[in-house]
Design a protein around this motif. Structure first.
Motif, PDB file in Angstrom:
ATOM      1  N   ILE A   1      51.800  -7.715  -4.173  1.00 37.06           N
ATOM      2  CA  ILE A   1      50.991  -6.515  -3.938  1.00 37.06           C
ATOM      3  C   ILE A   1      49.628  -6.581  -4.625  1.00 37.06           C
ATOM      4  O   ILE A   1      48.606  -6.348  -4.013  1.00 37.06           O
ATOM      5  CB  ILE A   1      51.745  -5.249  -4.403  1.00 37.06           C
ATOM      6  CG1 ILE A   1      53.080  -5.130  -3.657  1.00 37.06           C
ATOM      7  CG2 ILE A   1      50.908  -4.001  -4.232  1.00 37.06           C
ATOM      8  CD1 ILE A   1      52.955  -5.033  -2.167  1.00 37.06           C
ATOM      9  N   CYS A   2      49.620  -6.849  -5.907  1.00 37.75           N
ATOM     10  CA  CYS A   2      48.369  -6.879  -6.669  1.00 37.75           C
ATOM     11  C   CYS A   2      48.554  -7.812  -7.864  1.00 37.75           C
ATOM     12  O   CYS A   2      49.608  -8.409  -8.034  1.00 37.75           O
ATOM     13  CB  CYS A   2      47.949  -5.469  -7.087  1.00 37.75           C
ATOM     14  SG  CYS A   2      49.205  -4.518  -7.955  1.00 37.75           S
ATOM     15  N   SER A   3      47.540  -7.914  -8.681  1.00 37.65           N
ATOM     16  CA  SER A   3      47.579  -8.864  -9.794  1.00 37.65           C
ATOM     17  C   SER A   3      48.541  -8.402 -10.893  1.00 37.65           C
ATOM     18  O   SER A   3      48.803  -7.198 -11.038  1.00 37.65           O
ATOM     19  CB  SER A   3      46.180  -9.025 -10.387  1.00 37.65           C
ATOM     20  OG  SER A   3      45.846  -7.880 -11.153  1.00 37.65           O
ATOM     21  N   PRO A   4      49.042  -9.347 -11.685  1.00 43.58           N
ATOM     22  CA  PRO A   4      49.897  -8.984 -12.822  1.00 43.58           C
ATOM     23  C   PRO A   4      49.196  -8.036 -13.803  1.00 43.58           C
ATOM     24  O   PRO A   4      49.825  -7.142 -14.366  1.00 43.58           O
ATOM     25  CB  PRO A   4      50.202 -10.330 -13.498  1.00 43.58           C
ATOM     26  CG  PRO A   4      50.030 -11.346 -12.417  1.00 43.58           C
ATOM     27  CD  PRO A   4      48.939 -10.808 -11.526  1.00 43.58           C
ATOM     28  N   GLU A   5      47.893  -8.201 -13.967  1.00 43.72           N
ATOM     29  CA  GLU A   5      47.134  -7.314 -14.853  1.00 43.72           C
ATOM     30  C   GLU A   5      47.132  -5.879 -14.315  1.00 43.72           C
ATOM     31  O   GLU A   5      47.288  -4.923 -15.080  1.00 43.72           O
ATOM     32  CB  GLU A   5      45.688  -7.801 -15.010  1.00 43.72           C
ATOM     33  CG  GLU A   5      45.551  -9.113 -15.743  1.00 43.72           C
ATOM     34  CD  GLU A   5      45.847 -10.352 -14.865  1.00 43.72           C
ATOM     35  OE1 GLU A   5      45.868 -10.252 -13.615  1.00 43.72           O
ATOM     36  OE2 GLU A   5      46.066 -11.421 -15.449  1.00 43.72           O
ATOM     37  N   GLU A   6      46.949  -5.744 -13.003  1.00 41.91           N
ATOM     38  CA  GLU A   6      46.957  -4.404 -12.406  1.00 41.91           C
ATOM     39  C   GLU A   6      48.334  -3.762 -12.527  1.00 41.91           C
ATOM     40  O   GLU A   6      48.441  -2.562 -12.806  1.00 41.91           O
ATOM     41  CB  GLU A   6      46.520  -4.479 -10.940  1.00 41.91           C
ATOM     42  CG  GLU A   6      45.049  -4.785 -10.795  1.00 41.91           C
ATOM     43  CD  GLU A   6      44.640  -5.220  -9.398  1.00 41.91           C
ATOM     44  OE1 GLU A   6      43.520  -4.870  -8.999  1.00 41.91           O
ATOM     45  OE2 GLU A   6      45.432  -5.921  -8.709  1.00 41.91           O
ATOM     46  N   ILE A   7      49.378  -4.554 -12.357  1.00 44.51           N
ATOM     47  CA  ILE A   7      50.735  -4.032 -12.511  1.00 44.51           C
ATOM     48  C   ILE A   7      50.946  -3.532 -13.940  1.00 44.51           C
ATOM     49  O   ILE A   7      51.489  -2.444 -14.144  1.00 44.51           O
ATOM     50  CB  ILE A   7      51.787  -5.091 -12.126  1.00 44.51           C
ATOM     51  CG1 ILE A   7      51.721  -5.354 -10.613  1.00 44.51           C
ATOM     52  CG2 ILE A   7      53.194  -4.652 -12.543  1.00 44.51           C
ATOM     53  CD1 ILE A   7      52.522  -6.540 -10.136  1.00 44.51           C
ATOM     54  N   GLU A   8      50.502  -4.293 -14.916  1.00 41.23           N
ATOM     55  CA  GLU A   8      50.628  -3.875 -16.313  1.00 41.23           C
ATOM     56  C   GLU A   8      49.841  -2.591 -16.582  1.00 41.23           C
ATOM     57  O   GLU A   8      50.297  -1.711 -17.313  1.00 41.23           O
ATOM     58  CB  GLU A   8      50.191  -4.988 -17.268  1.00 41.23           C
ATOM     59  CG  GLU A   8      51.190  -6.116 -17.367  1.00 41.23           C
ATOM     60  CD  GLU A   8      52.588  -5.659 -17.746  1.00 41.23           C
ATOM     61  OE1 GLU A   8      52.749  -4.885 -18.713  1.00 41.23           O
ATOM     62  OE2 GLU A   8      53.540  -6.073 -17.042  1.00 41.23           O
ATOM     63  N   GLN A   9      48.647  -2.480 -15.997  1.00 43.42           N
ATOM     64  CA  GLN A   9      47.846  -1.263 -16.159  1.00 43.42           C
ATOM     65  C   GLN A   9      48.553  -0.065 -15.528  1.00 43.42           C
ATOM     66  O   GLN A   9      48.580   1.027 -16.111  1.00 43.42           O
ATOM     67  CB  GLN A   9      46.461  -1.458 -15.534  1.00 43.42           C
ATOM     68  CG  GLN A   9      45.595  -2.426 -16.295  1.00 43.42           C
ATOM     69  CD  GLN A   9      44.324  -2.795 -15.539  1.00 43.42           C
ATOM     70  OE1 GLN A   9      44.114  -2.418 -14.392  1.00 43.42           O
ATOM     71  NE2 GLN A   9      43.468  -3.563 -16.191  1.00 43.42           N
ATOM     72  N   LEU A  10      49.123  -0.253 -14.340  1.00 42.35           N
ATOM     73  CA  LEU A  10      49.866   0.830 -13.674  1.00 42.35           C
ATOM     74  C   LEU A  10      51.037   1.287 -14.546  1.00 42.35           C
ATOM     75  O   LEU A  10      51.246   2.492 -14.737  1.00 42.35           O
ATOM     76  CB  LEU A  10      50.374   0.382 -12.305  1.00 42.35           C
ATOM     77  CG  LEU A  10      49.329   0.182 -11.214  1.00 42.35           C
ATOM     78  CD1 LEU A  10      49.929  -0.579 -10.030  1.00 42.35           C
ATOM     79  CD2 LEU A  10      48.749   1.515 -10.758  1.00 42.35           C
ATOM     80  N   LYS A  11      51.796   0.336 -15.078  1.00 43.40           N
ATOM     81  CA  LYS A  11      52.939   0.651 -15.951  1.00 43.40           C
ATOM     82  C   LYS A  11      52.472   1.425 -17.177  1.00 43.40           C
ATOM     83  O   LYS A  11      53.071   2.438 -17.558  1.00 43.40           O
ATOM     84  CB  LYS A  11      53.627  -0.631 -16.428  1.00 43.40           C
ATOM     85  CG  LYS A  11      54.501  -1.295 -15.427  1.00 43.40           C
ATOM     86  CD  LYS A  11      55.127  -2.541 -16.067  1.00 43.40           C
ATOM     87  CE  LYS A  11      55.858  -3.370 -15.055  1.00 43.40           C
ATOM     88  NZ  LYS A  11      56.429  -4.591 -15.646  1.00 43.40           N
ATOM     89  N   TYR A  12      51.417   0.924 -17.799  1.00 40.55           N
ATOM     90  CA  TYR A  12      50.916   1.548 -19.027  1.00 40.55           C
ATOM     91  C   TYR A  12      50.466   2.987 -18.772  1.00 40.55           C
ATOM     92  O   TYR A  12      50.869   3.910 -19.487  1.00 40.55           O
ATOM     93  CB  TYR A  12      49.755   0.724 -19.598  1.00 40.55           C
ATOM     94  CG  TYR A  12      49.132   1.345 -20.809  1.00 40.55           C
ATOM     95  CD1 TYR A  12      49.720   1.211 -22.059  1.00 40.55           C
ATOM     96  CD2 TYR A  12      47.962   2.096 -20.700  1.00 40.55           C
ATOM     97  CE1 TYR A  12      49.163   1.796 -23.185  1.00 40.55           C
ATOM     98  CE2 TYR A  12      47.403   2.694 -21.817  1.00 40.55           C
ATOM     99  CZ  TYR A  12      47.998   2.551 -23.053  1.00 40.55           C
ATOM    100  OH  TYR A  12      47.450   3.146 -24.158  1.00 40.55           O
ATOM    101  N   LEU A  13      49.631   3.161 -17.754  1.00 40.66           N
ATOM    102  CA  LEU A  13      49.098   4.496 -17.473  1.00 40.66           C
ATOM    103  C   LEU A  13      50.199   5.463 -17.049  1.00 40.66           C
ATOM    104  O   LEU A  13      50.216   6.624 -17.464  1.00 40.66           O
ATOM    105  CB  LEU A  13      47.994   4.424 -16.416  1.00 40.66           C
ATOM    106  CG  LEU A  13      46.709   3.734 -16.884  1.00 40.66           C
ATOM    107  CD1 LEU A  13      45.772   3.504 -15.701  1.00 40.66           C
ATOM    108  CD2 LEU A  13      46.019   4.544 -17.971  1.00 40.66           C
ATOM    109  N   SER A  14      51.128   4.983 -16.243  1.00 42.91           N
ATOM    110  CA  SER A  14      52.236   5.825 -15.816  1.00 42.91           C
ATOM    111  C   SER A  14      53.073   6.257 -17.016  1.00 42.91           C
ATOM    112  O   SER A  14      53.454   7.426 -17.129  1.00 42.91           O
ATOM    113  CB  SER A  14      53.100   5.064 -14.808  1.00 42.91           C
ATOM    114  OG  SER A  14      54.219   5.829 -14.451  1.00 42.91           O
ATOM    115  N   GLY A  15      53.335   5.339 -17.909  1.00 43.02           N
ATOM    116  CA  GLY A  15      54.090   5.664 -19.113  1.00 43.02           C
ATOM    117  C   GLY A  15      53.359   6.646 -20.008  1.00 43.02           C
ATOM    118  O   GLY A  15      53.961   7.571 -20.559  1.00 43.02           O
TER     119      GLY A  15
END
Length: 100
Positions: A46-60
């Motif tokens: 879907i998207c880059s590993p960095e973007e996934i980490e950012q999504l996880k962080y912000l959602s949390g």
């Protein structure tokens, strides 16, 4: 402005930015579900590993997820408990369709 308001805004911008960058759409249909599949590891393309980490962080940090509100014709923040119910309902609906 409090931390939740800031992180909700950043999450919305990131999700819309990913939608625009990868699909040239301000908010791709079912974007919230597609990106959640990436966050939970169900999809890796879907998207880059960095973007996934950012999504996880912000959602949390904000304690929820952004969804498309069809009535308002705009994005809307929902608390995590509500999001997980919506996600499971959509998943079950999709699985039921496959079985038809």
């Amino acid at each position: 402005m409090d931390e939740q308001t800031i992180t909700v805004g950043l999450l919305r911008k990131l999700m819309a930015g990913i939608s625009e960058e990868y699909w040239c759409a301000g908010w791709l249909g079912d974007l919230e579900y597609t990106l959640w599949d990436a966050v939970t590891g169900k999809r890796k393309d879907i998207c880059s590993p960095e973007e996934i980490e950012q999504l996880k962080y912000l959602s949390g940090k904000c304690g929820g997820w952004m969804i498309w509100d069809e009535q308002a014709k705009d994005e809307r923040f929902v608390p995590m408990e509500e999001w997980l119910r919506l996600y499971e309902a959509k998943r079950h609906k999709h699985l039921a369709k496959k079985d038809e």
